[in-house]
Design an enzyme around this catalytic site. Sequence first.
Site, PDB file in Angstrom:
ATOM      1  N   TYR A  55       0.848  -1.201   0.000  1.00 52.56           N
ATOM      2  CA  TYR A  55       0.000   0.000   0.000  1.00 52.56           C
ATOM      3  C   TYR A  55       0.884   1.252   0.000  1.00 52.56           C
ATOM      4  O   TYR A  55       1.569   1.551   0.984  1.00 52.56           O
ATOM      5  CB  TYR A  55      -0.936   0.024   1.215  1.00 52.56           C
ATOM      6  CG  TYR A  55      -1.925  -1.127   1.295  1.00 52.56           C
ATOM      7  CD1 TYR A  55      -2.268  -1.890   0.181  1.00 52.56           C
ATOM      8  CD2 TYR A  55      -2.543  -1.446   2.499  1.00 52.56           C
ATOM      9  CE1 TYR A  55      -3.171  -2.935   0.264  1.00 52.56           C
ATOM     10  CE2 TYR A  55      -3.468  -2.491   2.603  1.00 52.56           C
ATOM     11  CZ  TYR A  55      -3.764  -3.233   1.468  1.00 52.56           C
ATOM     12  OH  TYR A  55      -4.675  -4.269   1.560  1.00 52.56           O
ATOM     13  N   HIS A 124      -0.818 -12.259   0.909  1.00 51.79           N
ATOM     14  CA  HIS A 124      -1.794 -11.331   0.307  1.00 51.79           C
ATOM     15  C   HIS A 124      -2.538 -12.014  -0.846  1.00 51.79           C
ATOM     16  O   HIS A 124      -3.737 -11.816  -1.022  1.00 51.79           O
ATOM     17  CB  HIS A 124      -1.035 -10.096  -0.186  1.00 51.79           C
ATOM     18  CG  HIS A 124      -1.851  -8.868  -0.267  1.00 51.79           C
ATOM     19  ND1 HIS A 124      -1.317  -7.605  -0.223  1.00 51.79           N
ATOM     20  CD2 HIS A 124      -3.188  -8.679  -0.403  1.00 51.79           C
ATOM     21  CE1 HIS A 124      -2.282  -6.705  -0.330  1.00 51.79           C
ATOM     22  NE2 HIS A 124      -3.428  -7.328  -0.446  1.00 51.79           N
ATOM     23  N   GLY A 206     -18.097  -1.896   0.254  1.00 53.77           N
ATOM     24  CA  GLY A 206     -18.093  -1.932  -1.218  1.00 53.77           C
ATOM     25  C   GLY A 206     -17.222  -0.845  -1.799  1.00 53.77           C
ATOM     26  O   GLY A 206     -17.558  -0.246  -2.808  1.00 53.77           O
ATOM     27  N   GLY A 208     -16.775   2.002  -0.692  1.00 51.39           N
ATOM     28  CA  GLY A 208     -17.425   3.304  -0.553  1.00 51.39           C
ATOM     29  C   GLY A 208     -18.802   3.350  -1.189  1.00 51.39           C
ATOM     30  O   GLY A 208     -19.641   4.175  -0.843  1.00 51.39           O
TER      31      GLY A 208
HETATM   32  N1  LIG Z   1      -6.596  -8.190   1.091  1.00 49.67           N
HETATM   33  C1  LIG Z   1      -6.874  -7.450   0.033  1.00 49.67           C
HETATM   34  O1  LIG Z   1      -6.615  -7.851  -1.110  1.00 49.67           O
HETATM   35  C2  LIG Z   1      -7.512  -6.110   0.255  1.00 49.67           C
HETATM   36  C3  LIG Z   1      -8.067  -5.400  -0.839  1.00 49.67           C
HETATM   37  C4  LIG Z   1      -8.679  -4.173  -0.570  1.00 49.67           C
HETATM   38  C5  LIG Z   1      -8.721  -3.666   0.725  1.00 49.67           C
HETATM   39  N2  LIG Z   1      -8.150  -4.366   1.751  1.00 49.67           N
HETATM   40  C6  LIG Z   1      -8.171  -3.868   3.147  1.00 49.67           C
HETATM   41  O2  LIG Z   1      -9.516  -3.596   3.534  1.00 49.67           O
HETATM   42  C7  LIG Z   1      -9.626  -2.254   4.016  1.00 49.67           C
HETATM   43  C8  LIG Z   1     -11.011  -1.684   3.751  1.00 49.67           C
HETATM   44  O3  LIG Z   1     -11.382  -1.807   2.420  1.00 49.67           O
HETATM   45  P1  LIG Z   1     -11.514  -0.583   1.427  1.00 49.67           P
HETATM   46  O4  LIG Z   1     -10.823   0.606   2.007  1.00 49.67           O
HETATM   47  O5  LIG Z   1     -11.134  -1.106   0.092  1.00 49.67           O
HETATM   48  O6  LIG Z   1     -13.064  -0.345   1.279  1.00 49.67           O
HETATM   49  P2  LIG Z   1     -14.295   0.102   2.207  1.00 49.67           P
HETATM   50  O7  LIG Z   1     -13.924   0.096   3.633  1.00 49.67           O
HETATM   51  O8  LIG Z   1     -15.398  -0.734   1.719  1.00 49.67           O
HETATM   52  O9  LIG Z   1     -14.542   1.602   1.675  1.00 49.67           O
HETATM   53  C9  LIG Z   1     -13.601   2.614   1.787  1.00 49.67           C
HETATM   54  C10 LIG Z   1     -14.123   3.827   1.063  1.00 49.67           C
HETATM   55  O10 LIG Z   1     -15.361   4.220   1.653  1.00 49.67           O
HETATM   56  C11 LIG Z   1     -15.312   5.574   2.065  1.00 49.67           C
HETATM   57  N3  LIG Z   1     -16.047   5.638   3.351  1.00 49.67           N
HETATM   58  C12 LIG Z   1     -15.757   4.952   4.494  1.00 49.67           C
HETATM   59  N4  LIG Z   1     -16.688   5.208   5.439  1.00 49.67           N
HETATM   60  C13 LIG Z   1     -17.582   6.066   4.889  1.00 49.67           C
HETATM   61  C14 LIG Z   1     -18.762   6.674   5.353  1.00 49.67           C
HETATM   62  N5  LIG Z   1     -19.226   6.450   6.560  1.00 49.67           N
HETATM   63  N6  LIG Z   1     -19.421   7.530   4.508  1.00 49.67           N
HETATM   64  C15 LIG Z   1     -18.978   7.767   3.245  1.00 49.67           C
HETATM   65  N7  LIG Z   1     -17.870   7.185   2.752  1.00 49.67           N
HETATM   66  C16 LIG Z   1     -17.167   6.355   3.559  1.00 49.67           C
HETATM   67  C17 LIG Z   1     -13.849   5.902   2.214  1.00 49.67           C
HETATM   68  O11 LIG Z   1     -13.704   7.290   1.986  1.00 49.67           O
HETATM   69  P3  LIG Z   1     -12.427   8.150   2.453  1.00 49.67           P
HETATM   70  O12 LIG Z   1     -11.215   7.340   2.084  1.00 49.67           O
HETATM   71  O13 LIG Z   1     -12.588   9.375   1.651  1.00 49.67           O
HETATM   72  O14 LIG Z   1     -12.496   8.366   3.897  1.00 49.67           O
HETATM   73  C18 LIG Z   1     -13.232   5.043   1.127  1.00 49.67           C
HETATM   74  O15 LIG Z   1     -13.306   5.688  -0.106  1.00 49.67           O
HETATM   75  C19 LIG Z   1      -8.478  -1.533   3.296  1.00 49.67           C
HETATM   76  O16 LIG Z   1      -8.152  -0.325   3.944  1.00 49.67           O
HETATM   77  C20 LIG Z   1      -7.385  -2.568   3.327  1.00 49.67           C
HETATM   78  O17 LIG Z   1      -6.749  -2.559   4.599  1.00 49.67           O
HETATM   79  C21 LIG Z   1      -7.567  -5.590   1.523  1.00 49.67           C
END
Ligand SMILES: NC(=O)c1ccc[n+]([C@@H]2O[C@H](COP(=O)([O-])OP(=O)(O)OC[C@H]3O[C@@H](n4cnc5c(N)ncnc54)[C@H](OP(=O)(O)O)[C@@H]3O)[C@@H](O)[C@H]2O)c1
Length: 324
Positions: A55, A124, A206, A208
Amino acid sequence: MEKRRLGNGPLVGSIGFGCMGMSEFYGATDDEQSLATLEHAFASGVTFFDTADIYGFGHNESLLGRFLRGKRDELVIATKAGIVRSKEDPALRGVDNSAAYLAQHCDASLARLGTDRVDLYYLHRIDPATPLEDSIAALAKLKTAGKIRGIGLSNVKLETIRAAHRIHPITAVQNEFSLFTRNDQSTLIPALRDMGIAYVPYSPLGRGMLTGALAAQALPADDFRRNLPRFADEAMSRNARLVAALQEIAGERGVTPAQVALAWVLGQGPHVIPIPGTKRIRFLDENLAAADVALTGAEIIKLQQIFDPDAVQGEPYPDMSFLR
Ligand SMILES: NC(=O)c1ccc[n+]([C@@H]2O[C@H](COP(=O)([O-])OP(=O)(O)OC[C@H]3O[C@@H](n4cnc5c(N)ncnc54)[C@H](OP(=O)(O)O)[C@@H]3O)[C@@H](O)[C@H]2O)c1
């Protein structure tokens, strides 16, 4: 916040924190704002923080390293290795789970995090060119050396988890899971509960879209989500209809769509510990309050009808062949 057991590891707050977006993929970042959000998370009872070596090409681990100074023992830190990237070609995704690669990358992660051990170290992605036995043996060696406390697998199918768990106990599995991505709901998640393995849903909002806040926004040109089939124009507008129905359910309850989406994920079992990501204190507070939202049986049925897998448009990634 309610505590949940991280597989054979420690208790953690039921909602963890995904740090990825603080370095890359989802638009502009601001380290000072991110650090303030991490501090606020900790003050609010979040103890489980998720990162990966790739990351921001190490930036995310270094940022987390700044945050965990002075409170390392109170935190549960997970990182990952195994995806090979190149700064020159940011779209490139290689995979290497060889023993030498994992040993070297674990040391590099520990150095960036400024700690002598991580609590959970994930593959990963699974490398088809390295026997699983060799990768798990390499991780078991890191565990014996005290550099990692638990072994995790990410982007995996049940048969791979079973095979790995026979070689060495697995602590946690991290796959994409949300109302939009329900592949693991009926088989994998219940099986992990029986095996004593934690399930850590990534992208539980999802990416966001389930918050309802993305529909009206044009994603920045360099936003990674522009590459994903689910965010392509036509898929996005059809998926927006599902999100509108989610907004209606949330509105009837006087909560937000993000809270309903997270409450649904939390309801999948006591071994399920989602890691929503945000850079902002406002979103974080909203997400953590989901721990207090108990959905009714009727609401759950309605949500699952709305987010029927056949109704969701577009795959999570353009090529899903990395799932093993
Ligand atoms: N193992 C893997 O292959 C893999 C792949 C993807 C992700 N991950 C891990 O999973 C974690 C979470 O997944 P993710 O970040 O992809 O997706 P997520 O948590 O589903 O969504 C994150 C997005 O949602 C927005 N958001 C969060 N809370 C919100 C709210 N209450 N209202 C409006 N918008 C909101 C964030 O905005 P802002 O950023 O603008 O605050 C960001 O754009 C990652 O940080 C990472 O550590 C792992």
